[in-house]
Design an enzyme around this catalytic site. Sequence first.
Site, PDB file in Angstrom:
ATOM      1  N   GLU A 178      38.653  26.731  34.287  1.00 45.30           N
ATOM      2  CA  GLU A 178      38.620  25.359  33.758  1.00 45.30           C
ATOM      3  C   GLU A 178      37.396  25.145  32.863  1.00 45.30           C
ATOM      4  OE1 GLU A 178      39.166  23.685  37.795  1.00 45.30           O
ATOM      5  OE2 GLU A 178      40.719  22.441  36.870  1.00 45.30           O
ATOM      6  N   GLU A 233      43.741  27.655  43.002  1.00 44.28           N
ATOM      7  CA  GLU A 233      43.430  26.545  43.911  1.00 44.28           C
ATOM      8  C   GLU A 233      44.526  26.307  44.938  1.00 44.28           C
ATOM      9  OE1 GLU A 233      42.799  26.593  40.699  1.00 44.28           O
ATOM     10  OE2 GLU A 233      40.941  25.530  40.247  1.00 44.28           O
TER      11      GLU A 233
HETATM   12  N1  3HC Z   1      32.935  30.028  46.542  1.00 43.08           N
HETATM   13  C1  3HC Z   1      32.056  30.510  47.450  1.00 43.08           C
HETATM   14  N2  3HC Z   1      32.019  31.797  47.842  1.00 43.08           N
HETATM   15  C2  3HC Z   1      32.911  32.630  47.283  1.00 43.08           C
HETATM   16  C3  3HC Z   1      33.857  32.198  46.346  1.00 43.08           C
HETATM   17  C4  3HC Z   1      33.849  30.830  45.964  1.00 43.08           C
HETATM   18  N3  3HC Z   1      34.692  30.340  45.054  1.00 43.08           N
HETATM   19  N4  3HC Z   1      34.614  33.242  45.983  1.00 43.08           N
HETATM   20  C5  3HC Z   1      34.160  34.290  46.669  1.00 43.08           C
HETATM   21  N5  3HC Z   1      33.138  33.936  47.464  1.00 43.08           N
HETATM   22  C6  3HC Z   1      32.335  34.799  48.328  1.00 43.08           C
HETATM   23  C7  3HC Z   1      33.161  35.410  49.457  1.00 43.08           C
HETATM   24  O1  3HC Z   1      33.227  34.559  50.569  1.00 43.08           O
HETATM   25  C8  3HC Z   1      32.395  36.674  49.736  1.00 43.08           C
HETATM   26  O2  3HC Z   1      31.281  36.303  50.511  1.00 43.08           O
HETATM   27  P1  3HC Z   1      30.675  37.312  51.605  1.00 43.08           P
HETATM   28  O3  3HC Z   1      30.285  38.535  50.849  1.00 43.08           O
HETATM   29  O4  3HC Z   1      29.570  36.566  52.209  1.00 43.08           O
HETATM   30  O5  3HC Z   1      31.818  37.561  52.566  1.00 43.08           O
HETATM   31  C9  3HC Z   1      31.871  37.086  48.356  1.00 43.08           C
HETATM   32  O6  3HC Z   1      31.927  35.893  47.555  1.00 43.08           O
HETATM   33  C10 3HC Z   1      32.677  38.156  47.670  1.00 43.08           C
HETATM   34  O7  3HC Z   1      34.062  37.772  47.696  1.00 43.08           O
HETATM   35  P2  3HC Z   1      35.221  38.843  48.020  1.00 43.08           P
HETATM   36  O8  3HC Z   1      34.854  39.629  49.210  1.00 43.08           O
HETATM   37  O9  3HC Z   1      36.477  38.080  48.021  1.00 43.08           O
HETATM   38  O10 3HC Z   1      35.096  39.779  46.745  1.00 43.08           O
HETATM   39  P3  3HC Z   1      36.239  40.437  45.853  1.00 43.08           P
HETATM   40  O11 3HC Z   1      35.530  41.173  44.786  1.00 43.08           O
HETATM   41  O12 3HC Z   1      37.225  41.131  46.707  1.00 43.08           O
HETATM   42  O13 3HC Z   1      37.024  39.212  45.171  1.00 43.08           O
HETATM   43  C11 3HC Z   1      37.273  37.146  43.985  1.00 43.08           C
HETATM   44  C12 3HC Z   1      36.374  38.381  44.273  1.00 43.08           C
HETATM   45  C13 3HC Z   1      38.544  37.609  43.250  1.00 43.08           C
HETATM   46  C14 3HC Z   1      36.484  36.226  43.126  1.00 43.08           C
HETATM   47  C15 3HC Z   1      37.681  36.495  45.333  1.00 43.08           C
HETATM   48  O14 3HC Z   1      36.496  36.268  46.084  1.00 43.08           O
HETATM   49  C16 3HC Z   1      38.370  35.175  45.196  1.00 43.08           C
HETATM   50  O15 3HC Z   1      39.563  35.136  44.984  1.00 43.08           O
HETATM   51  N6  3HC Z   1      37.620  34.065  45.336  1.00 43.08           N
HETATM   52  C17 3HC Z   1      38.172  32.741  45.363  1.00 43.08           C
HETATM   53  C18 3HC Z   1      38.500  32.260  43.980  1.00 43.08           C
HETATM   54  C19 3HC Z   1      39.049  30.863  44.041  1.00 43.08           C
HETATM   55  O16 3HC Z   1      39.875  30.516  44.852  1.00 43.08           O
HETATM   56  N7  3HC Z   1      38.583  30.006  43.121  1.00 43.08           N
HETATM   57  C20 3HC Z   1      39.035  28.659  43.055  1.00 43.08           C
HETATM   58  C21 3HC Z   1      38.138  27.800  43.876  1.00 43.08           C
HETATM   59  S1  3HC Z   1      38.717  26.140  43.977  1.00 43.08           S
HETATM   60  C22 3HC Z   1      38.236  25.432  42.531  1.00 43.08           C
HETATM   61  O17 3HC Z   1      37.745  26.090  41.672  1.00 43.08           O
HETATM   62  C23 3HC Z   1      38.431  23.946  42.456  1.00 43.08           C
HETATM   63  C24 3HC Z   1      38.302  23.451  41.041  1.00 43.08           C
HETATM   64  O18 3HC Z   1      39.575  23.366  40.462  1.00 43.08           O
HETATM   65  C25 3HC Z   1      37.697  22.075  41.003  1.00 43.08           C
END
Ligand code: 3HC
Length: 697
Positions: free
Chosen positions: A105, A125
């Site tokens: 975004e 999301e």
């Molecule tokens: N916020 C906070 N922490 C996050 C995070 C996030 N968005 N995404 C990942 N992390 C943290 C994980 O909890 C993990 O923490 P840890 O090492 O303490 O366990 C660390 O980052 C690494 O994450 P992964 O183990 O998942 O690492 P990968 O490399 O396998 O994957 C990723 C990376 C593809 C970025 C995956 O973490 C992921 O899919 N993250 C979530 C992405 C997501 O859902 N984003 C949307 C959020 S909602 C939003 O943006 C609302 C907006 O529209 C207003």
Amino acid sequence: MSEVVNYTREGNIGVITVNYPPVNALSQAVRSGLVAALEHGQKDAEAKVLLLVCEGRTFIAGADIREFGKPMQEPGLPAVVEQFENSDKPVVAAIHGTALGGGLETALGCHYRIALSSAKVGLPEVKLGLLPGAGGTQRLPRLAGAQKALEMITTGEFVAAKDALAFGIVDAVDESNDVKAAGIAYAQKLADEGKPVRRVRDLTDRIEADKGSDVFDQFRSALQKKARGQLSPFKCVDAVEAAFNLPFAEGMKRERELFMECMDSPQRAGLVHAFFAERQVSKVKGLPKDTPVRDVSSVGVIGAGTMGGGIAMNFANVGIPVTIVEMKQEALDKGLGIIRKNYENSAKKGRITQKQVEDRMALITGSLNYDEFKNVDLVIEAVFENMAVKKEIFAKLDSVCKPGAILATNTSTLDIDEIASATNRPEDVVGMHFFSPANVMKLLENVRGSKTSDEVKATVMAVAKKIKKVGVMVGNCHGFVGNRMLHKRGAEAMALVNEGATPQQVDKVLTDLGYPMGQFAMADLAGIDVGYRIREEMRNAGEDVAPSWMDKLAEQNRLGQKTMAGVYKYEEGSRKPIPDPEVERLIGDFRKEQGITPREITDQEILERCMYVMVNEAAKILEEGIADRALDIDVVWIYGYGFPAYLGGPMFWADQIGLDVILAAVEKYHREVGADYWEPAPLLKQLVADGKKFGDL
Ligand code: 3HC
């Protein structure tokens, strides 16, 4: 400059760099840092074009999920994105890794986007029970049109850079792996060409083209099936539709309202719990992070049945050669044939190519000889549940396998220590319990025996990751975590039918809660003989296992889907369970035989008895240290049994119901039903006395 976002200049390009490991999530510090850096860039007279780029492994991966459910701290993300869009100087986002959620975004608020070819973009999301809340539902359709925006936003699936280019989401793709250099070169080109700002909010072509389309209703009706019981996918459609019906500013307001409805829903809380729980389970209590891991580059599987075949596929899928050993050529040929058929089916559906089918089949070899296991790094035994047979197999493995090979059993119930006692290397013996269908279900319940070495534990957890499963380490007891709870639910489900419920009534209560299938449909899928064998094994071991109408099904060779008749009947080529009057009769006869007068049973009683019995058992599992944390149990149920992630797992669900309510019901059923497993767990009583939840442990 802020610690997490800084501003520098390279020639006439102002560079805004985010550096907030591990994934550059948009915490309050990052949001305010972005605003400050942007303002700096605006004031920097030498900067003609601004570039937004990230350090580390990825572009911004979204909002900071840890901030959800807490009071919002200014500046809000929609305002930050708006400020980027309002910039008078062109802003370019240079994307590497994954630009997700609020990250994408933010990039959509920039005027141009370039991505490395290895990058992916997405709005996931919905997987957290939300919808994109910083303009994603309004800006993405202006670039990609209604169909693509709905696909991406309702599924949360990622899109590769080259596809993002084709859909108009990014403007250029760079083949290098240096995102900063690629971004600067692209920004420089725009500066040299004197390109103006180009605000996505002002684009109208795609909006005009898809206005009034019936695609929104098509998505809604498809979701009725795919997203049954869920809130956010439907809200996603509403929000995207607003982009087509309302002017941009009003569409943004609508998006915010819908976003807040999702944010405040228990489903969001459940899904966020599941997100973090999935990541926590890889950190096994008492297993140091730096525990050495053994190399696993070849695998042996014993048994070419449904389980063995599925297990073998997992390894072939990631390029690891597998040798399957069977007793008879006929069984081996049949098993290999089924594996090929499974791959061919995936190819037909376009999930893999024909070449991949052949490559994977080439990695799987069949044999009738245990000597083939001489050099493998890991052997997984997947024969039927019989202790004597398993011990014989492990003694044989002990004599054949090289030192250091890991000897694993896929038993779903039996004692790992007893199996290990058949070898001279119990430290190398471990449980690797796959869930049916083993090539599909994401859970791998790794079971530690009392002598399993740390190295072996760490290795099987690493193997889970390698084959793209979610590994959960659990302790050794009958049924471990998942099946120990399931068996209690199964016993109650059977008892409910004894007392007067129909199998379909029990199943409907469970599917209404959100399970993909009920207890009895699941028994038909797994095979009625599986439960029958387990009960027989227990009876042989001298345990008091009550007679059951389900034993009669097994004795009549009604083994479930594989014989097209079990608790339900099935039509050729269909997996749809159909209630069968013959089974109704069989149950009626059984009740007469046992002297039971059937009574009316309410859905609420079914729900309580099927669910609370599991929660009570889970509390015992926790107390005994079979599961390390409540969240491990949640993950086992979400990935092993399809427990709805939006309920957060059975323990998270129990916390929402209230442990006092559950304890009162457990005490009641202990009095009324009387089975031993209704004895209230001391931990449950303690938590209630202390006013605590499982989540507080
Ligand atoms: N916020 C906070 N922490 C996050 C995070 C996030 N968005 N995404 C990942 N992390 C943290 C994980 O909890 C993990 O923490 P840890 O090492 O303490 O366990 C660390 O980052 C690494 O994450 P992964 O183990 O998942 O690492 P990968 O490399 O396998 O994957 C990723 C990376 C593809 C970025 C995956 O973490 C992921 O899919 N993250 C979530 C992405 C997501 O859902 N984003 C949307 C959020 S909602 C939003 O943006 C609302 C907006 O529209 C207003």
